[in-house]
Design a protein around this motif. Structure first.
Motif, PDB file in Angstrom:
ATOM      1  N   LEU A   1     105.763  17.325  83.672  1.00 38.49           N
ATOM      2  CA  LEU A   1     104.942  17.860  82.601  1.00 38.49           C
ATOM      3  C   LEU A   1     104.885  16.858  81.450  1.00 38.49           C
ATOM      4  O   LEU A   1     105.909  16.344  81.015  1.00 38.49           O
ATOM      5  CB  LEU A   1     105.540  19.179  82.107  1.00 38.49           C
ATOM      6  CG  LEU A   1     104.575  20.187  81.476  1.00 38.49           C
ATOM      7  CD1 LEU A   1     103.483  20.584  82.459  1.00 38.49           C
ATOM      8  CD2 LEU A   1     105.343  21.420  81.044  1.00 38.49           C
ATOM      9  N   VAL A   2     103.678  16.600  80.966  1.00 34.87           N
ATOM     10  CA  VAL A   2     103.444  15.699  79.843  1.00 34.87           C
ATOM     11  C   VAL A   2     102.754  16.495  78.744  1.00 34.87           C
ATOM     12  O   VAL A   2     101.892  17.333  79.013  1.00 34.87           O
ATOM     13  CB  VAL A   2     102.585  14.498  80.272  1.00 34.87           C
ATOM     14  CG1 VAL A   2     102.188  13.642  79.072  1.00 34.87           C
ATOM     15  CG2 VAL A   2     103.330  13.656  81.304  1.00 34.87           C
ATOM     16  N   VAL A   3     103.147  16.244  77.508  1.00 34.92           N
ATOM     17  CA  VAL A   3     102.659  17.027  76.374  1.00 34.92           C
ATOM     18  C   VAL A   3     101.772  16.178  75.475  1.00 34.92           C
ATOM     19  O   VAL A   3     102.094  15.024  75.170  1.00 34.92           O
ATOM     20  CB  VAL A   3     103.836  17.586  75.552  1.00 34.92           C
ATOM     21  CG1 VAL A   3     103.327  18.372  74.334  1.00 34.92           C
ATOM     22  CG2 VAL A   3     104.720  18.462  76.418  1.00 34.92           C
ATOM     23  N   GLN A   4     100.646  16.761  75.044  1.00 31.77           N
ATOM     24  CA  GLN A   4      99.847  16.195  73.962  1.00 31.77           C
ATOM     25  C   GLN A   4     100.386  16.803  72.666  1.00 31.77           C
ATOM     26  O   GLN A   4     100.139  17.971  72.389  1.00 31.77           O
ATOM     27  CB  GLN A   4      98.368  16.534  74.135  1.00 31.77           C
ATOM     28  CG  GLN A   4      97.660  15.786  75.242  1.00 31.77           C
ATOM     29  CD  GLN A   4      96.180  16.124  75.296  1.00 31.77           C
ATOM     30  OE1 GLN A   4      95.735  17.084  74.688  1.00 31.77           O
ATOM     31  NE2 GLN A   4      95.426  15.326  76.041  1.00 31.77           N
ATOM     32  N   PRO A   5     101.132  16.066  71.868  1.00 29.84           N
ATOM     33  CA  PRO A   5     101.780  16.659  70.691  1.00 29.84           C
ATOM     34  C   PRO A   5     100.795  16.975  69.581  1.00 29.84           C
ATOM     35  O   PRO A   5      99.797  16.270  69.401  1.00 29.84           O
ATOM     36  CB  PRO A   5     102.783  15.583  70.265  1.00 29.84           C
ATOM     37  CG  PRO A   5     102.145  14.303  70.710  1.00 29.84           C
ATOM     38  CD  PRO A   5     101.431  14.623  71.998  1.00 29.84           C
TER      39      PRO A   5
ATOM     40  N   LEU B   1     109.191  15.333  77.315  1.00 30.49           N
ATOM     41  CA  LEU B   1     110.395  15.852  76.677  1.00 30.49           C
ATOM     42  C   LEU B   1     111.547  15.803  77.665  1.00 30.49           C
ATOM     43  O   LEU B   1     111.498  16.419  78.721  1.00 30.49           O
ATOM     44  CB  LEU B   1     110.169  17.296  76.206  1.00 30.49           C
ATOM     45  CG  LEU B   1     109.230  17.476  75.004  1.00 30.49           C
ATOM     46  CD1 LEU B   1     108.979  18.951  74.760  1.00 30.49           C
ATOM     47  CD2 LEU B   1     109.805  16.813  73.761  1.00 30.49           C
ATOM     48  N   GLU B   2     112.568  15.043  77.309  1.00 28.80           N
ATOM     49  CA  GLU B   2     113.774  14.967  78.127  1.00 28.80           C
ATOM     50  C   GLU B   2     114.940  15.463  77.287  1.00 28.80           C
ATOM     51  O   GLU B   2     115.291  14.836  76.287  1.00 28.80           O
ATOM     52  CB  GLU B   2     114.022  13.541  78.610  1.00 28.80           C
ATOM     53  CG  GLU B   2     112.976  13.044  79.604  1.00 28.80           C
ATOM     54  CD  GLU B   2     113.286  11.662  80.154  1.00 28.80           C
ATOM     55  OE1 GLU B   2     114.226  11.015  79.641  1.00 28.80           O
ATOM     56  OE2 GLU B   2     112.601  11.237  81.101  1.00 28.80           O
TER      57      GLU B   2
ATOM     58  N   ALA C   1     101.385  14.254  87.124  1.00 26.23           N
ATOM     59  CA  ALA C   1     101.968  15.146  86.120  1.00 26.23           C
ATOM     60  C   ALA C   1     100.866  15.953  85.455  1.00 26.23           C
ATOM     61  O   ALA C   1      99.759  15.447  85.231  1.00 26.23           O
ATOM     62  CB  ALA C   1     102.734  14.353  85.066  1.00 26.23           C
ATOM     63  N   ALA C   2     101.173  17.191  85.136  1.00 18.54           N
ATOM     64  CA  ALA C   2     100.240  18.032  84.388  1.00 18.54           C
ATOM     65  C   ALA C   2     100.356  17.703  82.902  1.00 18.54           C
ATOM     66  O   ALA C   2     101.439  17.439  82.393  1.00 18.54           O
ATOM     67  CB  ALA C   2     100.560  19.509  84.617  1.00 18.54           C
TER      68      ALA C   2
ATOM     69  N   VAL D   1      95.399  16.079  84.072  1.00 15.85           N
ATOM     70  CA  VAL D   1      96.527  15.570  84.854  1.00 15.85           C
ATOM     71  C   VAL D   1      96.619  14.057  84.695  1.00 15.85           C
ATOM     72  O   VAL D   1      95.641  13.382  84.347  1.00 15.85           O
ATOM     73  CB  VAL D   1      96.389  15.919  86.358  1.00 15.85           C
ATOM     74  CG1 VAL D   1      96.513  17.410  86.589  1.00 15.85           C
ATOM     75  CG2 VAL D   1      95.073  15.377  86.922  1.00 15.85           C
ATOM     76  N   LEU D   2      97.812  13.528  84.935  1.00 13.62           N
ATOM     77  CA  LEU D   2      98.024  12.096  85.059  1.00 13.62           C
ATOM     78  C   LEU D   2      98.207  11.788  86.535  1.00 13.62           C
ATOM     79  O   LEU D   2      99.025  12.430  87.209  1.00 13.62           O
ATOM     80  CB  LEU D   2      99.264  11.659  84.285  1.00 13.62           C
ATOM     81  CG  LEU D   2      99.190  11.718  82.757  1.00 13.62           C
ATOM     82  CD1 LEU D   2     100.554  11.381  82.166  1.00 13.62           C
ATOM     83  CD2 LEU D   2      98.128  10.772  82.226  1.00 13.62           C
TER      84      LEU D   2
END
Length: 242
Positions: free
Chosen positions: A14-18, A37-38, A75-76, A92-93
């Motif tokens: 999961l990837v976030v657009q902050p 986020l890790e 990744a979404a 998605v990436l």
């Protein structure tokens, strides 16, 4: 009272657009347009070993699905919607070569998919028409004094696909009396009273509803009692929340 939000689900990568300016905790680069986020700490895509992936925005379902199928790693991408209180998918990436292969597949059967979309659109339009007609008939059954053209107008408004209106709720699709009556109440409130003007003048919603309640009830009684209908329907509708 603490506002509850939808948790950030993790079905996979999961990837976030902050929404806020964030920096990578590892390389200190920023502000980041995309981050991972890790353990609650933001990392850029390069530091998260996802820097070689390319972003595919949402919108083309077939291309997205095929890109995921072709990509060994994907990744979404999500972004938090403050108004809805939840994370929503933005795209998605995927691997660049995978995207190219997916585009070739989509081009190869583009005409067949276009014809299928046309058939599906026609089918949905026919289904929507049948449902709207059934909704209008149910309005006329509950409120026989409601003019036929007005019943059709209410039904068409309440049953627009994807609108989130009462006609598209589970109860509305089942043509429950409560849902149908709620659609009628909403229409009377906006069309036959000064409700909208009160809202535009700055009147609070609940106060505006209180002021026009008598006019709404009078119209419901008129529509329910004409042609010998049971006046009890209008009394039941008064308690319907909207």
């Amino acid at each position: 009272m603490t506002r509850r939000t939808t948790p950030l689900l993790r079905p996979g990568l999961l990837v976030v657009q902050p929404l806020k300016r964030r920096q990578c905790v590892a390389c200190r680069q920023g502000p980041l347009t995309l981050l991972v986020l890790e353990e609650g700490a933001p990392r850029c895509l390069d530091c998260a070993d996802l820097g070689h992936l390319v972003f595919l925005p949402r919108g083309d379902t077939a291309l997205t699905r095929r890109s995921r199928e072709e990509s060994g790693l994907w990744a979404a991408v999500v972004r938090f919607n403050r108004r809805q209180g939840r994370y929503e998918r933005q795209g998605v990436l995927v691997e660049e070569a995978a995207l190219a292969r997916a585009e070739e597949r989509c081009l190869a059967d583009a005409e067949a998919r276009r014809r299928r979309r046309t058939r599906d659109a026609r089918r949905r339009a026919a289904e929507d028409l049948r449902f709207t007609e059934a909704f209008a008939r149910e309005i006329r059954r509950l409120f026989p004094g409601c003019p036929a053209d007005r019943a059709a107008e209410i039904a068409a408004h309440a049953s627009v696909r994807g609108s989130g209106r009462v006609g598209r709720s589970a109860a509305g699709r089942a043509l429950s009396e409560g849902a149908v009556a709620s659609a009628v109440v909403a229409s009377v409130r906006h069309v036959d009273t000064s409700y909208d003007l009160l809202l535009m003048s700055g009147c609070a919603r609940h106060e505006a509803r209180r002021r026009i309640a008598g006019a709404v009830e009078a119209r419901l009684r008129e529509w329910a009692t004409e042609a010998g209908a049971d006046a009890g329907t209008a009394a039941d509708v008064r308690a319907e929340p909207m």
